[in-house]
Write an enzyme that holds these catalytic residues in place. Structure first.
Site, PDB file in Angstrom:
ATOM      1  N   THR A 170       0.844  -1.187   0.000  1.00  0.00           N
ATOM      2  CA  THR A 170       0.000   0.000   0.000  1.00  0.00           C
ATOM      3  C   THR A 170       0.892   1.256   0.000  1.00  0.00           C
ATOM      4  O   THR A 170       2.051   1.167   0.380  1.00  0.00           O
ATOM      5  CB  THR A 170      -0.813  -0.090   1.306  1.00  0.00           C
ATOM      6  OG1 THR A 170      -1.622  -1.238   1.219  1.00  0.00           O
ATOM      7  CG2 THR A 170      -1.626   1.114   1.617  1.00  0.00           C
ATOM      8  N   ARG A 198     -13.532  -7.664  -1.698  1.00  0.00           N
ATOM      9  CA  ARG A 198     -12.897  -7.491  -0.386  1.00  0.00           C
ATOM     10  C   ARG A 198     -12.505  -6.028  -0.152  1.00  0.00           C
ATOM     11  O   ARG A 198     -11.892  -5.396  -0.998  1.00  0.00           O
ATOM     12  CB  ARG A 198     -11.663  -8.382  -0.305  1.00  0.00           C
ATOM     13  CG  ARG A 198     -10.879  -8.282   1.006  1.00  0.00           C
ATOM     14  CD  ARG A 198      -9.591  -7.517   0.816  1.00  0.00           C
ATOM     15  NE  ARG A 198      -8.695  -7.565   1.975  1.00  0.00           N
ATOM     16  CZ  ARG A 198      -7.589  -6.834   2.083  1.00  0.00           C
ATOM     17  NH1 ARG A 198      -7.250  -6.028   1.093  1.00  0.00           N
ATOM     18  NH2 ARG A 198      -6.838  -6.900   3.142  1.00  0.00           N
ATOM     19  N   SER A 200     -10.392  -3.295   2.398  1.00  0.00           N
ATOM     20  CA  SER A 200      -9.229  -3.381   3.294  1.00  0.00           C
ATOM     21  C   SER A 200      -9.312  -2.323   4.386  1.00  0.00           C
ATOM     22  O   SER A 200     -10.182  -1.455   4.395  1.00  0.00           O
ATOM     23  CB  SER A 200      -7.952  -3.174   2.487  1.00  0.00           C
ATOM     24  OG  SER A 200      -7.825  -1.808   2.159  1.00  0.00           O
ATOM     25  N   ASP A 201      -8.346  -2.377   5.266  1.00  0.00           N
ATOM     26  CA  ASP A 201      -8.140  -1.349   6.298  1.00  0.00           C
ATOM     27  C   ASP A 201      -7.917   0.036   5.682  1.00  0.00           C
ATOM     28  O   ASP A 201      -8.151   1.052   6.334  1.00  0.00           O
ATOM     29  CB  ASP A 201      -6.907  -1.720   7.125  1.00  0.00           C
ATOM     30  CG  ASP A 201      -5.663  -1.775   6.245  1.00  0.00           C
ATOM     31  OD1 ASP A 201      -5.672  -2.542   5.258  1.00  0.00           O
ATOM     32  OD2 ASP A 201      -4.715  -1.027   6.504  1.00  0.00           O
ATOM     33  N   HIS A 223      -0.822  -6.206   6.562  1.00  0.00           N
ATOM     34  CA  HIS A 223      -1.957  -7.126   6.462  1.00  0.00           C
ATOM     35  C   HIS A 223      -3.244  -6.450   6.928  1.00  0.00           C
ATOM     36  O   HIS A 223      -3.447  -6.177   8.109  1.00  0.00           O
ATOM     37  CB  HIS A 223      -1.680  -8.389   7.277  1.00  0.00           C
ATOM     38  CG  HIS A 223      -2.736  -9.422   7.093  1.00  0.00           C
ATOM     39  ND1 HIS A 223      -3.570  -9.838   8.090  1.00  0.00           N
ATOM     40  CD2 HIS A 223      -3.129 -10.094   5.974  1.00  0.00           C
ATOM     41  CE1 HIS A 223      -4.422 -10.736   7.611  1.00  0.00           C
ATOM     42  NE2 HIS A 223      -4.160 -10.917   6.338  1.00  0.00           N
ATOM     43  N   GLY A 224      -4.122  -6.184   5.962  1.00  0.00           N
ATOM     44  CA  GLY A 224      -5.268  -5.310   6.207  1.00  0.00           C
ATOM     45  C   GLY A 224      -6.242  -5.791   7.268  1.00  0.00           C
ATOM     46  O   GLY A 224      -6.728  -5.001   8.079  1.00  0.00           O
TER      47      GLY A 224
HETATM   48  N1  GLY Z   1      -0.598  -6.192   1.636  1.00  0.00           N
HETATM   49  C1  GLY Z   1      -0.944  -4.857   1.334  1.00  0.00           C
HETATM   50  C2  GLY Z   1      -0.016  -3.887   2.003  1.00  0.00           C
HETATM   51  O1  GLY Z   1       1.144  -3.979   1.823  1.00  0.00           O
HETATM   52  O2  GLY Z   1      -0.435  -3.025   2.737  1.00  0.00           O
HETATM   53  N1  GLY Z   2      -3.235  -2.823   3.962  1.00  0.00           N
HETATM   54  C1  GLY Z   2      -3.829  -2.995   2.745  1.00  0.00           C
HETATM   55  C2  GLY Z   2      -4.482  -4.278   2.531  1.00  0.00           C
HETATM   56  O1  GLY Z   2      -4.384  -5.214   3.289  1.00  0.00           O
HETATM   57  O2  GLY Z   2      -5.127  -4.401   1.577  1.00  0.00           O
END
Ligand code: GLY
Ligand code: GLY
Length: 313
Positions: A170, A198, A200-201, A223-224
């Site tokens: 992100t 889905r 995300s956060d 990790h969202g």
């Molecule tokens: N996995 C999505 C992020 O790096 O936030």
């Molecule tokens: N933090 C971004 C995601 O998990 O998608």
């Protein structure tokens, strides 16, 4: 007040081959955003400019270069917040939008809502002249390959111990302007191989993004689902209100989150006095900030490089 811009280009299991692109992209984004502050612009304009740059750069998992859902499509989330008024705007599961962060800003400025989703957000975008692109044109070859690899390895996301090399991070930015106003912005393509639809956060105010002129501005990555469960941004805000510094609060909350939920993330924090917090429990997180003529950056744990800005290049 001395302006500051602090950005991240994503946390996670970033392959070494992608490190140089992340660092050079972060430096270019920093320049785009810091130019706004240097010319007397607002923190809001600066974080939007920095994030727009990273959305357009395929080195980052946002806008062009986003990771793909299980059907091979790009679905994106973004949010933005202003510390003086606590105004916030966000979009989730939007498609074919070149710069979701600017759409999130329009939600904040032109609607009575904080979050617009899916088809409704796309409808709002077309009604307000926000550029859309041809279906499929935000999909890169690297994103296609990452999804193929994910499917070859079984194609299942784990709730605990999430480690997905296709997740390339992100993007986000926090800024303090000369008037002492804070703003924060975050944008993502999400997680490689996620379910269609889905969220995300990144679109959740208090998890992915928060800004309050009385405390700090924060943008998170990683990790969202874990970030959302721990309300990561607002948990950092709370620790600063209880007396921790930006760095102490960022580190402490992330370590507690990872100990409790067994997944990793990172965050950038800028407090109301311009003090910086940068920390991640992930393997890597690309970050950079600029104050006066000094640029600071890193991507590996404990890496902190410093160089002088070359504004005339
Ligand atoms: N996995 C999505 C992020 O790096 O936030
Ligand atoms: N933090 C971004 C995601 O998990 O998608």
């Amino acid at each position: 007040m001395e302006p500051i811009l602090l950005i991240h280009g994503g946390a996670g299991n970033i392959p070494d081959a992608r490190v140089p692109g992340k660092i050079s992209g972060c430096k270019r984004s920093l320049r785009m955003g810091y130019d706004v502050l240097k010319n007397g612009g607002t923190a809001l304009d600066a974080v939007e400019a920095a994030v727009r740059y990273m959305e357009d750069d395929e080195n980052f998992n946002a806008g062009y270069g986003s990771v793909l859902n299980l059907d091979g499509e790009v679905e994106m989330d973004a949010s933005i917040m202003v510390g003086s008024t606590l105004s916030a705007g966000a979009v989730t599961v939007v498609r074919d939008i070149k710069n979701p962060i600017s759409l999130a800003r329009l939600v904040m400025e032109k609607t009575p809502h904080v979050l617009l989703a899916g088809a409704g957000a796309n409808k709002f975008a077309s009604e307000n002249g926000v550029p859309t692109v041809a279906p499929g044109s935000l999909v890169t070859q690297a994103a296609r390959e990452a999804l193929e690899n994910f499917k070859k390895k079984g194609g299942k996301l784990t709730e605990i111990g999430h480690k997905n090399p296709g997740d390339v991070g992100t993007v986000g930015a926090v800024a303090l302007d000369k008037n002492g106003n804070l703003a924060a912005a975050t944008s993502t393509g999400g997680i490689n191989g996620k379910m269609v639809g889905r969220s995300s956060d990144t679109c959740i105010i208090g998890s992915g993004t928060y800004a309050d002129d009385e405390v700090a501005a924060i943008s998170t990555t990683g990790h969202g689902e874990t970030i959302a469960k721990f309300c990561l941004a607002s948990s950092i805000i709370r620790e600063i209100m209880h007396g921790q510094t930006a760095q102490e609060a960022t580190k402490d909350v992330l370590e507690k989150m990872t100990a409790r939920l067994k997944n990793t993330a990172g965050a950038i924090t800028l407090d109301k006095e311009g003090k910086v917090g940068v920390f991640f429990t992930s393997e890597k997180m690309a970050w950079a900030y600029r104050k006066t003529n000094e640029i600071h950056y890193g991507i590996y744990p404990d890496q902190h490089e410093t160089e002088e800005a070359q504004d005339d290049e």
